[in-house]
Motif scaffolding. Structure first.
Motif: not given
Length: 263
Positions: A202, A210, A205
């Motif tokens: 994750i 997010v 990004h």
């Protein structure tokens, strides 16, 4: 006295440990208040891109609320019990749910009561094969009070949630996976590495994207779809003037990795 919360920040990931292993990491008022303060600090720390939440020791993630402590509030009447216990616990799970950096539970053992409600509230969860879950509040003559009557039905569906809520029966990690409470089940020794691997997928990004996704999903789940789509549009609009959106588009066109700034 030992710190109720342990913090270790490494490579963009904050590992937060509930640290009352002698009490199965029961959620007393001090621990909840300290966790809230830690979340405030992490939220503004640009070096932290994701958070993993786990429990100290080999037995429990968290066995739930500290019954000995909150029973004192109950004896003082409904107003005190709601103020000291219910609102505190609901504020904690709401904070975790709405946190704009991804929060991953690494469930290493018992996740009963409030421990299960934390698992329901966070964005993602990895469970050890040794994990055990339960909604045992019914055995105390009360409903869950940290959001469990609301979040579990949204995850599992009404009938499956009601069976767990009304019986108090414990359930295994594979059932938690089947009902959507956790994302995966792994061997016990691989728990933290699996949680870190998920976080590391994750954090490359854009942190703005997010956070926008987390906000849109969290708020939209409690709205009609038309209202949720408006939230989605608002989150996109907030990104339009940012460096990250322009950089993401340019990097895709130029076939290169993007260099996000979080602004």
């Amino acid at each position: 006295m030992s710190e109720p919360i342990l913090i270790e920040i490494k490579e963009g990931i904050a590992l937060i440990t509930l640290n009352r292993p002698d009490r199965l990491n029961a959620l007393n008022f001090e621990l909840i208040d300290r966790l809230m303060a830690v979340l405030d600090a992490i939220e503004t720390d640009a070096s932290v891109r994701a958070m993993i939440l786990t429990g100290a020791g080999e037995r429990a993630f968290s066995a739930g609320a500290d019954i000995h402590e909150f029973s004192g509030s109950v004896r003082q009447g409904a107003n005190i019990a709601i103020r000291d216990f219910v609102r505190r616990g609901q504020a904690m799970t709401a904070r975790l749910e709405a946190f704009r950096k991804p929060v991953i539970a690494a469930v290493n053992g018992l996740a009963f009561g409030g421990g299960c409600e934390i698992t329901e509230a966070v964005h993602l969860a990895v469970a050890s094969e040794r994990a055990r879950f339960a909604k045992p509040e019914i055995n105390l003559g009360m409903p869950p009070t940290f959001g469990g009557t609301q979040r579990l039905p949204r995850l599992a569906g009404r009938k499956r949630a009601l069976e767990l809520l009304l019986t108090g029966d414990p359930f295994l990690p594979q059932q938690a996976l089947e009902i959507g409470l956790v994302n995966r089940v792994v061997p016990h020794g691989e728990l933290l590495s699996a949680a870190r691997e998920l976080a590391n997928r994750i954090i490359p990004h854009s942190p703005l994207a997010v956070g926008g996704i987390i906000t849109a999903v969290t708020r939209g789940l409690n709205m009609a779809i038309a209202e949720g789509l408006q939230v989605e549009s608002e989150q996109f609009a907030a990104l339009v003037p940012s460096h990250d959106l322009g950089e993401g588009i340019n990097a895709w066109i130029e076939h290169r990795p993007p260099l996000y700034r979080g602004c």
